[in-house]
Design a protein around this motif. Structure first.
Motif, mmCIF file in Angstrom:
data_model
loop_
_atom_site.group_PDB
_atom_site.id
_atom_site.type_symbol
_atom_site.label_atom_id
_atom_site.label_comp_id
_atom_site.label_asym_id
_atom_site.label_seq_id
_atom_site.Cartn_x
_atom_site.Cartn_y
_atom_site.Cartn_z
ATOM 1 N N PRO A 45 -9.621 9.917 1.259
ATOM 2 C CA PRO A 45 -9.568 8.512 0.988
ATOM 3 C C PRO A 45 -8.688 7.217 0.793
ATOM 4 C CG PRO A 45 -9.258 9.881 -1.157
ATOM 5 C CD PRO A 45 -9.348 10.824 0.664
ATOM 6 N N ALA A 46 -7.417 7.980 1.876
ATOM 7 C CA ALA A 46 -6.604 7.093 2.460
ATOM 8 C C ALA A 46 -7.467 5.945 2.975
ATOM 9 C CB ALA A 46 -5.299 8.145 2.553
ATOM 10 N N LEU A 80 0.764 -0.922 -0.499
ATOM 11 C CA LEU A 80 0.070 0.170 -0.014
ATOM 12 C C LEU A 80 1.008 1.649 0.041
ATOM 13 C CD1 LEU A 80 -2.171 -0.981 2.598
ATOM 14 C CD2 LEU A 80 -2.989 -0.914 0.388
ATOM 15 N N THR A 84 -10.685 -0.795 3.098
ATOM 16 C CA THR A 84 -11.495 -2.189 1.710
ATOM 17 C C THR A 84 -10.002 -2.903 1.334
ATOM 18 O OG1 THR A 84 -12.651 -0.280 0.691
ATOM 19 C CG2 THR A 84 -12.121 -1.970 -0.908
ATOM 20 N N ARG A 85 -8.900 -2.404 1.530
ATOM 21 C CA ARG A 85 -7.995 -3.288 1.675
ATOM 22 C C ARG A 85 -7.024 -4.442 2.190
ATOM 23 N NH1 ARG A 85 -4.589 -1.192 -3.582
ATOM 24 N NH2 ARG A 85 -6.364 -0.192 -4.840
ATOM 25 N N THR A 143 -9.819 5.115 3.900
ATOM 26 C CA THR A 143 -10.427 4.134 3.157
ATOM 27 C C THR A 143 -10.341 3.250 2.062
ATOM 28 O OG1 THR A 143 -12.798 6.078 2.471
ATOM 29 C CG2 THR A 143 -12.989 4.371 1.550
ATOM 30 N N THR A 144 -9.762 3.121 1.534
ATOM 31 C CA THR A 144 -9.065 2.151 0.312
ATOM 32 C C THR A 144 -8.062 1.291 1.084
ATOM 33 O OG1 THR A 144 -8.235 4.286 -0.998
ATOM 34 C CG2 THR A 144 -6.995 2.175 -1.068
ATOM 35 N N LEU A 145 -7.262 1.804 2.955
ATOM 36 C CA LEU A 145 -6.837 0.947 3.216
ATOM 37 C C LEU A 145 -7.707 -0.191 4.307
ATOM 38 C CD1 LEU A 145 -4.036 -0.306 5.246
ATOM 39 C CD2 LEU A 145 -4.306 1.922 6.687
ATOM 40 N N ALA A 170 -6.462 2.946 9.346
ATOM 41 C CA ALA A 170 -7.238 3.663 8.207
ATOM 42 C C ALA A 170 -8.224 4.533 9.063
ATOM 43 C CB ALA A 170 -7.673 2.375 7.840
#
Length: 506
Positions: free
Chosen positions: A456-457, A429, A463-464, A459-461, A450
């Motif tokens: 958005p960082a 990431l 989700t991944r 949210t992305t973390l 997170a």
């Protein structure tokens, strides 16, 4: 001649079911109260571990000794003493102002639970003299154990939401008081006096061995296979329990009748409970994490969404005695274990077709609950039916040890495998080294990181991390499914074809 039926037997079953529900709920109710407790008392990381673990450690360590004490002192007496300890410990926790006080209270709660649990099964065996009624009573016992553990987070969540973490302990006090009052009035006394002196060496060996075993399993789950302390504890457990078993085999009046395991139905039933609980313990642990971190549910919402499993368990537990009187036990227990394996394998199969949703997981939980209800009820009846009346407390202690250690080992071993797979599936990431290390430690740490990121960082973390956890969780379920399948094969291969629950209680 048919033994005379105790007219109080259904009232006794109701009292003991209420007793057991309280103990079962207490094993999981702290899960949702814990964040509130930590925010209030601010325990250190080590103290937090002890608050969570000390209950199960003391409970596991004292079960064998408590079973033998019940035979000597009287099972009703031990149960009521256990509830007195339980109520006193709960009161200590309610008024606790420091973490060490909560740890001490949780240790006392474990001691009280160890006194209560073997006594419940022993009293049921003594009161229900008819084999069909006794099988139903054991079924209720199994249903209450499973349902109580699953209801703990739901009830705890409701209490904590309105009254804080103290209410998770406060609820124990009035229930314990009612059980003591009704127990003094209704419960019959029973005991199986043993000749010879009290085996203090055996008590010490069993407590040290079981504490080391439970502690080693839990440490393995926290630190992984590279943790030297876990292996030190497991070696201590192996040596101490080996000495304990060899010594018990030599004694004329042992603390625990180890020769119970010479009975194939007894040994296979115990193994089935143990292997089944390893699988179930890991599944519920991982699904609870998936609900909270993968789907964003609160602990209470996650607890509610677990309900298909305990509901299925309760339904099939109560239906299983009828099955056991129509079919050989080996088919009922083996079929339940296969159904349990199917429920565990279902999330992995469903993920092959696309992303997992709650509807699919709920279906898997229901199938899992159906299988657990059938398998554990049939195994409990078989185990207790295989034990002579004079060794019923020892048999009850063995059964409950299989429940406790199986669930703990599932979290430790299969939980560690899921964490390793999560790390393998976690993509790069582009985070700083220390942040990346925290994220790879667990999905819970990833959720914390997170939450600290903006935009958005975060949210992305999340989700991944959730995708990586899901990808590691489902193959772990497939591994877990192999355990009840192995127990089913053992059941069909080794339990006599026409064995039915028709033993005499006396």
């Amino acid at each position: 001649m048919t033994p005379q039926r105790d007219p109080r037997r259904w009232a006794v079953l109701a009292i003991l079911s209420g007793s057991l529900l309280l103990i079962a709920m207490d094993t999981t109710i702290l899960n949702v109260a814990f964040p509130s407790l930590v925010a209030d008392l601010r325990p250190s990381s080590v103290q937090q571990l002890w608050i969570i673990d000390i209950y199960a450690l003391v409970l596991s360590g004292l079960l064998v000794t408590a079973g033998a004490l019940g035979d000597r002192w009287g099972r009703k007496r031990l149960l009521l003493i256990g509830f007195g300890i339980f109520a006193f410990a709960s009161l200590l926790a309610v008024f606790a102002t420091a973490a060490w006080q909560v740890i001490a209270a949780r240790a006392l709660l474990g001691a009280g639970g160890a006194a209560i649990m073997p006594a419940t099964l022993s009293i049921l065996r003594n009161v229900f003299t008819d084999a069909r009624e006794r099988a139903f009573a054991y079924a209720v016992w199994s249903a209450v154990i499973g349902g109580g553990m699953a209801l703990g987070p739901v009830v705890g969540g409701l209490l904590v939401q309105y009254d804080g973490w103290h209410s998770a302990f406060l609820i124990n006090i009035p229930i314990a008081a009612v059980v003591i009052a009704l127990g003094l009035w209704i419960l019959p006394e029973s005991h199986q006096p043993r000749a010879g002196r009290w085996d203090w060496w055996g008590v010490g060996q069993s407590i040290v061995g079981m504490l080391a075993l439970a502690g080693g399993v839990k440490q393995l789950g926290k630190g992984g296979p590279a943790d030297p302390m876990a292996w030190v504890l497991l070696v201590v457990a192996a040596v101490t329990l080996t000495v304990f078993v060899r010594r018990q085999l030599r004694l004329e009046h042992p603390l625990l009748q180890v020769r119970l395991f010479a009975s194939r139905p007894f040994a296979i039933a115990a193994a089935s409970i143990f292997l089944g609980m390893i699988a179930l313990g890991s599944a519920l642990f991982l699904i609870t994490q998936w609900f909270q971190y993968g789907q964003g549910y609160t602990p209470l919402e996650a607890g509610v969404r677990l309900l298909p499993a305990p509901l299925g368990l309760v339904i099939t537990s109560l239906l299983t005695p009828t099955l056991m009187h129509r079919l050989p036990i080996r088919h009922v227990m083996g079929g339940g274990l296969v159904l349990m394996a199917a429920g565990l394998a279902l999330p992995w199969l469903l993920q092959l077709a696309g992303p997992l949703g709650y509807g699919q997981v709920a279906a898997a939980l229901a199938v899992l609950g159906f299988g657990v209800g059938i398998a554990t009820t049939a195994a409990s009846v078989t185990l207790m039916a295989s034990a002579p009346a004079e060794h019923v407390s020892g048999a009850a202690a063995v059964e409950e040890t299989c429940y406790e250690l199986g669930a703990a080992m599932g979290v430790a071993v299969l939980g560690s495998i899921a964490t390793s797979l999560y790390r393998v599936n976690l993509p790069d990431l582009g985070l700083a080294a220390d942040t990346a290390a925290a994220v790879s430690d667990s999905v819970g740490e990833a959720a914390r990181v997170a939450g600290e990121l903006t935009g958005p960082a975060g949210t992305t973390l999340l989700t991944r991390a959730a995708d990586a956890f899901t990808s590691g969780m489902t193959p772990t379920f497939l591994m877990a499914a192999a355990l009840p399948l192995a127990a089913a094969a053992l059941t069909w291969a080794r339990i006599p074809k026409n064995l039915r629950p028709t033993e005499n209680a006396h």
